[in-house]
Scaffold this active site. Structure first.
Site, PDB file in Angstrom:
ATOM      1  N   TRP A  34      -2.983   9.948  17.114  1.00  0.00           N
ATOM      2  CA  TRP A  34      -4.414   9.748  16.845  1.00  0.00           C
ATOM      3  C   TRP A  34      -4.799   8.279  16.932  1.00  0.00           C
ATOM      4  CZ3 TRP A  34      -7.178  10.476  11.489  1.00  0.00           C
ATOM      5  CH2 TRP A  34      -6.442   9.925  10.452  1.00  0.00           C
ATOM      6  N   GLN A 100      -0.394  15.440  15.087  1.00  0.00           N
ATOM      7  CA  GLN A 100      -1.320  14.604  14.301  1.00  0.00           C
ATOM      8  C   GLN A 100      -2.754  15.040  14.584  1.00  0.00           C
ATOM      9  OE1 GLN A 100      -0.772  10.368  14.938  1.00  0.00           O
ATOM     10  NE2 GLN A 100      -0.211  10.041  12.818  1.00  0.00           N
ATOM     11  N   GLY A 158      -1.873  12.403   9.035  1.00  0.00           N
ATOM     12  CA  GLY A 158      -2.209  11.000   9.216  1.00  0.00           C
ATOM     13  C   GLY A 158      -2.429  10.298   7.884  1.00  0.00           C
ATOM     14  N   ASP A 160      -0.490  10.093   5.084  1.00  0.00           N
ATOM     15  CA  ASP A 160       0.873  10.490   4.721  1.00  0.00           C
ATOM     16  C   ASP A 160       1.141  10.766   3.248  1.00  0.00           C
ATOM     17  OD1 ASP A 160       0.869   9.692   7.331  1.00  0.00           O
ATOM     18  OD2 ASP A 160       2.405   8.163   7.114  1.00  0.00           O
ATOM     19  N   TYR A 346      -1.495   2.369   0.427  1.00  0.00           N
ATOM     20  CA  TYR A 346      -1.558   3.177   1.636  1.00  0.00           C
ATOM     21  C   TYR A 346      -2.647   4.244   1.581  1.00  0.00           C
ATOM     22  CZ  TYR A 346       1.246   4.484   5.784  1.00  0.00           C
ATOM     23  OH  TYR A 346       1.708   4.731   7.031  1.00  0.00           O
ATOM     24  N   GLU A 390      -4.381  -3.210   8.642  1.00  0.00           N
ATOM     25  CA  GLU A 390      -4.210  -1.751   8.740  1.00  0.00           C
ATOM     26  C   GLU A 390      -5.229  -1.039   7.858  1.00  0.00           C
ATOM     27  OE1 GLU A 390      -0.254  -0.624   7.617  1.00  0.00           O
ATOM     28  OE2 GLU A 390      -0.445   1.426   8.390  1.00  0.00           O
TER      29      GLU A 390
END
Ligand code: 2M8
Length: 416
Positions: A34, A100, A158, A160, A346, A390
């Site tokens: 993705w 994904q 995606g 996680d 994350y 990110e």
């Protein structure tokens, strides 16, 4: 001239490994599914040839059964775990064995439109690859024809280590046949990554499916993690709409009818996941049969592909506003303040530019243009302040995780 546009393009150029783009150097040294779709949309704004290459290189990893894997290992690298030797898949170019979110056809339609006259010859093979993949989703991941597609591994979402998986993942044993040798925590702070226990469960699932020879029916039977997931399903539906549009454009009438039937079924099934008392949509844990009530961004992603009644859209938007209140950067991937909220870890709280991109499109679709505009501006400001990280800590605005990140660069170009 906005210098950030140049920087974004430079990042995409730096992360080019020969027609495909790695998410970032070292931390993710291969082609991710993705990520590449978002990157292709970024390229489509100024280099359609390169955008097509991105999708064509991804499709080199497509399996005979139609699945497009979540990682294509075009060239070896020692900086990532788990590499090809852990997956034991049989494809000519090494790939992972899971998939994904199917952003691919969304990107393909945008690319086709950007390329203009004469684009059909290059779009068609990719359209066919996308159609094969969508058929795979419905046969392998919705064998009972419910309209919602299931994930057999958190990596497929995606997102996680999202709190959405906490209950379902706790049932997965922490034992592994493969030695778990993490590399990610050598690149970024361990506090920003999934925990060791999560990794052991992730690898347990990989071992289980490898032992099934990656046969979808056997995996379905053996899976100890099986979630009919709304973020992925909502993306599949938007991609399905775009695929149906391309099928009509190319006079593929029977295929257009087939895709329209997928879309209709999914539209109804997705709508049935609306929970007014939570003001969100919910996934379903197919092993316990229960709703996944964890408060995450996934609950709002159906905005992207449903034309909601005003009452429902207004309820979703006022819930989104409540989550974003007092934050420096929206939109948080977990509801701030609840027990599972971790603003730096994350997928357990941070804001991600590509999630914002999906939400912005969904808000616009449902008539909330002012809120969409606010989110667009706050996403751009976060990147301009902190760089192409990110993801972002929504409380402090700090850029976290990997830097020089491809999909953040693509999102900047798209949203600017
Ligand atoms: C992250 O996932 C990979 C596994 O696929 C990892 O942590 O090793 C996720 O953020 C995922 O959504 C993303 O596609 C990938 C590459 O950016 O990294």
């Amino acid at each position: 001239m906005n210098m950030h546009i140049d920087q974004a393009k430079r990042i995409l150029a730096q992360n080019d490994r020969g027609g495909y783009t790695v998410p970032t150097d070292r931390l993710y040294p291969f082609q991710w599914n993705w990520d590449s779709a978002f990157v292709a949309m970024g390229f489509a704004l100024y280099d359609t040839d390169r955008a097509y290459r991105e999708l064509e290189r991804l499709v080199e990893g497509q399996w005979a059964d139609g699945m497009i894997p979540h990682i294509v290992f075009h060239a070896p690298s020692e900086t990532y775990f788990p590499g090809p030797d852990v997956w034991h898949t049989k494809h000519a170019i090494p790939t992972s064995g899971i998939t994904q979110p199917p952003v691919f056809a969304i990107a393909l339609r945008k690319l086709h439109e950007a390329a203009g006259k004469g684009a059909e010859a290059r779009t068609l093979p990719l359209y066919e690859a996308a159609l094969k993949w969508h058929r795979w989703w419905y046969s392998a991941r919705d064998p009972d024809g419910t309209g919602l597609v299931a994930l057999l591994h958190p990596w497929e979402s995606g997102s996680d280590n999202s709190p959405a998986w906490d209950i379902a993942l706790a049932r997965v044993p922490t034992t592994t046949d493969t030695l778990v040798v993490r590399k990610d925590t050598g690149h970024v702070n361990a506090d920003m990554r999934p925990r060791d226990e999560d990794y052991r469960r992730f690898i347990h699932l990989v071992d289980t499916y490898a032992a099934c020879g990656w046969d979808p029916a056997k995996q379905w039977e053996k899976a100890s993690f099986k979630v009919a997931e709304i973020q992925t399903t909502a993306i599949l539906l938007k991609a399905g709409e775009d695929l149906e549009h391309l099928a009509s454009l190319f006079d593929r009438t029977e295929e257009a009818i087939e895709i329209a039937a997928f879309n209709d079924r999914t539209r109804k099934a997705l709508m049935a996941q609306w929970r007014p008392e939570l003001a969100r949509f919910v996934s379903r844990d197919l092993i316990s049969g229960e709703d996944v009530e964890a408060a995450t961004q996934a609950g709002f992603i159906p905005l992207l592909s449903l034309d909601l009644d005003k009452q429902v859209a207004d309820a979703l938007v006022s819930e989104m506003k409540a989550w974003s209140k007092d934050l420096k950067v929206a939109f948080p991937t977990t509801k701030p303040g609840i027990a599972s909220w971790e603003p730096k870890r994350y997928w357990r709280g941070p804001a991600w530019a590509i999630i914002n991109w999906l939400l912005i499109d969904g808000l616009k679709r449902n008539g909330h243009t002012a809120v969409a505009e606010e989110l667009r501006k706050s996403t751009l400001a976060a990147i301009e302040t902190e760089g192409f990280a990110e993801y972002f800590d929504p409380v402090t605005g700090q850029g976290c995780g990997g830097l020089g990140f491809s999909w953040t660069a693509a999102a900047y170009l798209w949203l600017e």
